[in-house]
Design an enzyme around this catalytic site. Structure first.
Site, mmCIF file in Angstrom:
data_model
loop_
_atom_site.group_PDB
_atom_site.id
_atom_site.type_symbol
_atom_site.label_atom_id
_atom_site.label_comp_id
_atom_site.label_asym_id
_atom_site.label_seq_id
_atom_site.Cartn_x
_atom_site.Cartn_y
_atom_site.Cartn_z
ATOM 1 C CE1 TYR A 17 -1.428 1.367 6.275
ATOM 2 C CE2 TYR A 17 0.903 0.814 6.113
ATOM 3 C CZ TYR A 17 -0.170 1.225 6.866
ATOM 4 O OH TYR A 17 0.002 1.511 8.200
ATOM 5 C CE LYS A 27 -1.226 -2.168 7.947
ATOM 6 N NZ LYS A 27 0.163 -2.677 8.081
#
Length: 313
Positions: free
Chosen positions: A139, A164
Site C-alpha cells: 500500500y 495499491k
C-alpha cells in the site's frame, strides 16, 4: 464456490469496520453479522482490520480475533486479507497473527510516523515479505512512497501480488504501472486504487490500467457501491456521473469536515443499518448530530440513484 483467488481479484472489495462493545472490547457477534451481511451481497474479497477497520487502534490479540471472526463469517466464499503494518517487528507479529487466524493475504500498510526514502520502504517490504508465506499487497500512501524502480523491485518478490495507491498522483502511478508491468514478466500482479472514497477518482484510475478499488461505501450501502461498479462496467456514464454528483461528492465534502471522518462516518452509517458497531476509538471522534443528519440525507440520495446491482453481483 469461491468467487476469486487472492492473486486474481475482481469486483467491489469490502473493507469492514471493527465493532466495539460498550466495555471497549471487540464485539465479535456484531463483526460476524456485519461481515456476513456484506459477503451476502457479493464482494470480490474481504479486507479485515485495515484502515476502515481501525487497524491503527488494535493490539495484536484483538487483531487476531478480528481476522479470525472475519474468516469464519466469510466461510470460504471469497478471500480474506488482513491489515499489517507499523514497526517492522510489529508488522511481523501482525503477519503471523493473520496467518494463525486463517487470512489468505495481507495488505501492508505504511510504517508508522517515520520519514523514509523509497529504498527504505522497499527494504521494509522485503524484510516483511521474507517473514511470511502469505501473499502481500503493498500500500503506497503517506510516508510509504515508491518510485518506478522500487515498486518494480518489490513487485518481483515471490509473495508480493499487488500494489495499491493511496497518493492520487496519477502521473506517478501511471509510470509505476508501466514499469512494473515491463519488469515482472508474466507474473500475475494487480493494481488497486486505495484513495479515500475511491469511487470519486476510479474513472481516472481505470484509464491508467488500475481496475480494482477499495469501497468503504460497501460497508453501509452495498447497493450504492454495486450500482456504481455496475455502471462503470457498463460504461453507463450518465449513472456514474449522477452518483458522483449527488452521492459521492457530497459524502467527500462531509468527510473533509473533520480529520478521521473517513472512518467515523462509515462506522456511523453501519450503525444506522442496525449493526451494533459501537464508537470509534481515540484519537478518532464521533460525527456531530448535524453531520449525522447530513450523512442520512446523502445516503438516501445515493440509494435513490443506485438502481439494480445487475452487473456487479
Amino acid at each position: 464456490m469461491k468467487k476469486n483467488s487472492p492473486s486474481n481479484l475482481s469486483g467491489v472489495l469490502f473493507f469492514p469496520i471493527t465493532p466495539f462493545a460498550a466495555n471497549g472490547d471487540v464485539n465479535d457477534a456484531a463483526l460476524a453479522e456485519h461481515v456476513q451481511r456484506g459477503v451476502a451481497q457479493g464482494p470480490g474479497a474481504v479486507f479485515a482490520a485495515c484502515g476502515t477497520g481501525e487497524f491503527n487502534a488494535l493490539e495484536v490479540g484483538e487483531f487476531e480475533t478480528v481476522v479470525r471472526v472475519a474468516v469464519e463469517a466469510t466461510a470460504g466464499r471469497v478471500p480474506v486479507f488482513a491489515g499489517c503494518g507499523g514497526s517492522l517487528p510489529q508488522a511481523k507479529q501482525f503477519a503471523a497473527a493473520a496467518k494463525r487466524a486463517g487470512a489468505q493475504g495481507l495488505l501492508l500498510l505504511p510504517p508508522y510516523l517515520v520519514s523514509c526514502p523509497p529504498e527504505g520502504v522497499a527494504n521494509y517490504v522485503e524484510q516483511l515479505a521474507a517473514s511470511t508465506s502469505l501473499p502481500l499487497i503493498v500500500y503506497q500512501r503517506n510516508n510509504a512512497v515508491f518510485t518506478p524502480p522500487t515498486a518494480t523491485r518489490v513487485a518481483r518478490l515471490p509473495n508480493v501480488i499487488g500494489f495499491k495507491d493511496g497518493l492520487g498522483n496519477l502521473d506517478a502511478m501511471q509510470r509505476i504501472v508501466l514499469a512494473v508491468r515491463s519488469g515482472i514478466g508474466n507474473k500475475p500482479f494487480q493494481f488497486f486504487n486505495g484513495m479515500p472514497t475511491a469511487e470519486m477518482v476510479q474513472p481516472a484510475y481505470r484509464a491508467i490500467g488500475v481496475p480494482l478499488y477499495s469501497s468503504a461505501v460497501f460497508c453501509f450501502a452495498p447497493e450504492i457501491a454495486l450500482g456504481f461498479y455496475g455502471a462503470l462496467e457498463r460504461n453507463d456514464t450518465a449513472r456514474v456521473e449522477a452518483l458522483l454528483q449527488n452521492f459521492y461528492a457530497p459524502l467527500v465534502e462531509l468527510r473533509n469536515e473533520v480529520p478521521g471522518y473517513a472512518v467515523s462516518l462509515v462506522k456511523a452509517a453501519v450503525r444506522l443499518n442496525g449493526i451494533a458497531a459501537g464508537p470509534v476509538r481515540a484519537p478518532l471522534v464521533e460525527p456531530t448530530p448535524k453531520h449525522l443528519e447530513q450523512l442520512e440525507r446523502i445516503i438516501a440520495a445515493g440509494r435513490a440513484l443506485a438502481g439494480p446491482k445487475s452487473a456487479a453481483a
